[in-house]
Design an enzyme around this catalytic site. Structure first.
Site, PDB file in Angstrom:
ATOM      1  N   LYS A 126      -2.745  15.136 -10.149  1.00 24.22           N
ATOM      2  CA  LYS A 126      -1.874  14.738 -11.243  1.00 24.22           C
ATOM      3  C   LYS A 126      -0.988  15.897 -11.707  1.00 24.22           C
ATOM      4  CE  LYS A 126      -2.644  10.369 -11.778  1.00 24.22           C
ATOM      5  NZ  LYS A 126      -1.579   9.359 -11.667  1.00 24.22           N
ATOM      6  N   ASP A 178       0.882  -1.170   0.000  1.00 24.40           N
ATOM      7  CA  ASP A 178       0.000   0.000   0.000  1.00 24.40           C
ATOM      8  C   ASP A 178       0.914   1.213   0.000  1.00 24.40           C
ATOM      9  OD1 ASP A 178      -1.610   2.163   0.584  1.00 24.40           O
ATOM     10  OD2 ASP A 178      -2.704   1.198   2.200  1.00 24.40           O
ATOM     11  N   TYR A 207      -8.804  15.158  -8.963  1.00 25.64           N
ATOM     12  CA  TYR A 207      -7.856  14.236  -9.590  1.00 25.64           C
ATOM     13  C   TYR A 207      -6.834  15.017 -10.425  1.00 25.64           C
ATOM     14  CZ  TYR A 207      -6.175  10.620 -12.828  1.00 25.64           C
ATOM     15  OH  TYR A 207      -5.397   9.787 -13.579  1.00 25.64           O
ATOM     16  N   ASN A 244       2.735   3.297 -10.819  1.00 28.11           N
ATOM     17  CA  ASN A 244       1.472   3.270 -11.541  1.00 28.11           C
ATOM     18  C   ASN A 244       0.263   3.450 -10.632  1.00 28.11           C
ATOM     19  OD1 ASN A 244      -0.591   2.272 -13.674  1.00 28.11           O
ATOM     20  ND2 ASN A 244      -0.750   0.791 -12.003  1.00 28.11           N
ATOM     21  N   ALA A 288      -5.849  18.072 -10.079  1.00 28.37           N
ATOM     22  CA  ALA A 288      -4.915  18.793  -9.209  1.00 28.37           C
ATOM     23  C   ALA A 288      -3.825  17.865  -8.685  1.00 28.37           C
ATOM     24  CB  ALA A 288      -5.675  19.438  -8.053  1.00 28.37           C
TER      25      ALA A 288
END
Length: 234
Positions: free
Chosen positions: A144, A53, A140, A76, A142
């Site tokens: 990335k 995790d 999302y 990933n 922001a």
């Protein structure tokens, strides 16, 4: 670097782009640690499975200890909860926790491993959304955007140990997470191939598809022009 001589660790390898990347690495002759929060869900003959995790600092430390021969780190694993900037703050924090802090935790944990193994490479799977947000997924985007900036910063900080940092950008991949969306999608195998070709070529950035290319080329233009063109494309 040569993929057929690499020892790679892929996060989120149980499905989608992560599985495609791990599979492509195996097919090209690399040794692969395939990680997931539930490693029993990973179906990749020949891969070494690890529970991981990326938001758990101890789990990252344990992974770096268990996979001490890694010279290619593929970040990933990511999260997209559909958070908006004026919506649920917990969703926003969760996306940032995985996409930014989790990715950075992996790089911090494995940087000494990469250095000990000759420098190697870090791959961060980012998004076309690193450059422009879309309605309904602004949180999302922001996260990335922060990940893209992080990749550019890490490139400076890891240069001294000879570590390549490659940031990968695409629109929507054809995965379980996007099966309900009637929009152009790219095959995860295409993402994997472009990514590994980019690493072998020493590329700083891989722009996988036409959507990502549009986002990238529009980053310095008037945003009104971009959104007009995007509406015509999708």
């Amino acid at each position: 670097m040569k993929i057929n001589e690499a020892t790679a660790l892929v996060t989120g390898a149980n499905r989608g782009i992560g599985r495609a990347l791990a599979k492509a690495l195996l097919e090209r002759g690399a040794k692969v640690y395939a990680t997931a929060r539930r490693p029993e869900t990973v179906d990749l003959p020949g891969a070494h499975l690890l529970a991981l995790d990326i938001t758990d600092p101890q789990a990252v430390t344990d992974a770096a200890r268990s996979a001490g021969d890694v010279d290619l780190l593929v970040n990933n694993a990511g999260a997209g909860f559909g958070g908006t900037l004026l919506g649920d703050p917990d969703s926003l924090r969760a996306e940032m926790e995985v996409n930014f802090w989790g990715t950075l935790s992996m790089v911090r944990g494995f940087a000494p491993v990469l250095a000990a193994n000759g420098g190697g490479a870090v791959v961060n799977i980012a998004s076309a959304a690193s450059w422009f947000p879309l309605p309904g997924a602004t949180g999302y985007a922001a996260s990335k955007a922060a990940q893209w900036s992080m990749s550019n910063g890490l490139r400076h900080e890891l240069a001294g140990q000879g570590t390549l940092v490659t940031s990968v950008h695409l629109g929507l991949a054809d995965t379980d997470l996007t099966k309900g969306l009637d929009l152009p999608k790219v095959d995860p195998a295409v993402v994997a191939r472009a990514t590994l070709d980019g690493v072998e070529a020493g590329r700083y950035e891989v722009v996988v598809d036409d959507i990502a290319a549009l986002f990238k080329s529009s980053a310095t233009a008037d945003p009104e022009d971009f959104y007009t063109r995007l509406a015509q494309l999708i």
